[in-house]
Enzyme design. Sequence first.
Site, PDB file in Angstrom:
ATOM      1  CE  LYS A 157      43.498  34.434  32.966  1.00 62.89           C
ATOM      2  NZ  LYS A 157      44.944  34.593  32.922  1.00 62.89           N
TER       3      LYS A 157
HETATM    4  C1  LIG Z   1      49.603  32.209  30.537  1.00 67.23           C
HETATM    5  C2  LIG Z   1      48.822  33.159  29.686  1.00 67.23           C
HETATM    6  N1  LIG Z   1      48.908  33.097  28.352  1.00 67.23           N
HETATM    7  C3  LIG Z   1      48.242  33.939  27.547  1.00 67.23           C
HETATM    8  C4  LIG Z   1      47.414  34.930  28.056  1.00 67.23           C
HETATM    9  C5  LIG Z   1      46.663  35.846  27.136  1.00 67.23           C
HETATM   10  O1  LIG Z   1      45.299  35.563  27.199  1.00 67.23           O
HETATM   11  P1  LIG Z   1      44.202  36.666  26.878  1.00 67.23           P
HETATM   12  O2  LIG Z   1      44.491  37.178  25.521  1.00 67.23           O
HETATM   13  O3  LIG Z   1      42.907  35.941  26.936  1.00 67.23           O
HETATM   14  O4  LIG Z   1      44.326  37.721  27.924  1.00 67.23           O
HETATM   15  C6  LIG Z   1      47.305  35.041  29.431  1.00 67.23           C
HETATM   16  C7  LIG Z   1      46.454  36.092  30.007  1.00 67.23           C
HETATM   17  O5  LIG Z   1      45.518  35.836  30.673  1.00 67.23           O
HETATM   18  C8  LIG Z   1      48.004  34.146  30.269  1.00 67.23           C
HETATM   19  O6  LIG Z   1      47.908  34.236  31.604  1.00 67.23           O
END
Ligand SMILES: Cc1ncc(COP(=O)(O)O)c(C=O)c1O
Length: 295
Positions: A157
């Site tokens: 991320k």
């Molecule tokens: C590109 C992306 N995919 C999926 C998610 C979902 O992740 P999470 O369930 O950890 O918030 C996020 C959120 O942060 C994201 O930015």
Amino acid sequence: MEQADLIWHNGELVAWEDAKVHVLTHGLHYGTGVFEGERCYDTSQGPAIFRHRDHLQRLFQSAELYYMPIPYTLEELRTATHELIAANELRECYIRPIAFRGYGQMGLNPLEAPVEVSIAVWPWGAYLGEEGKARGVRAKVSSWRRISSDSLIPHAKASGQYLNSVLAKIESIKGGYQEAILLDARGFVCEGSGENIYVVRGGQIITPPQTAGILDGINRRSLIQIAADLGIPVLERDLARAELTLADEVFLSGTAAEPGPLTRRLQQVFDDTLHGRSPRYQDWLDVVKLPTKAI
Ligand SMILES: Cc1ncc(COP(=O)(O)O)c(C=O)c1O
């Protein structure tokens, strides 16, 4: 956006308006940052951060993937987050920890630039709106493909990677939609601009696998477990674009969910979990101690 009083910046609590960086901050120019998006919910036991250690672990993994040593331990950042929420006297908030290459070295070699860490918390309602959470959103398959693992790191991320999501989001909003669905480099369904995606067909949930360029969402992990505990089969497999149209229900996790009977059921259990009403998933909550005057 709503504000809070204090931000944790490199080990200290500073006033919201004083949490600033230099314009030659490395991460500002080259996207060299890693971050998390977490939430703290008001529960009967007090404010509780959902799967806090799992989020922080992902932060450290993202940092490792980008060769960025975080100058604090996971437990130090966890404690700092608790102190910050307590100092701001918040019962519910969004939490944004970020580690980034700071000021001191320009150019594409980031290894000499210092690593700075900030944590901000503030009240932030449902990402796709309460209306979206209750009634669903309109999403468009984007003309932009999700970043692939041959040029970037879908499992991380990382700040710079989000230009991909930003392009997809702008395209969908300008087209009159609220969200974008990105296909992966091979043309299979990947995820939303900031959410994982699921299709319900014939009582089964299908969601793209780890190898499809998704972010390994914490909500995704939780939903897979909750569905399994409810006896709903979950398949992690490549998802063809046509299956979006043929689906009984499509939902996103991270932020919002489109209504449908099965989605509703999961949403209910999930909501109970987040608000401390589910003894079964109690250990996903990291309860914060507030000063007595805030209670
Ligand atoms: C590109 C992306 N995919 C999926 C998610 C979902 O992740 P999470 O369930 O950890 O918030 C996020 C959120 O942060 C994201 O930015």
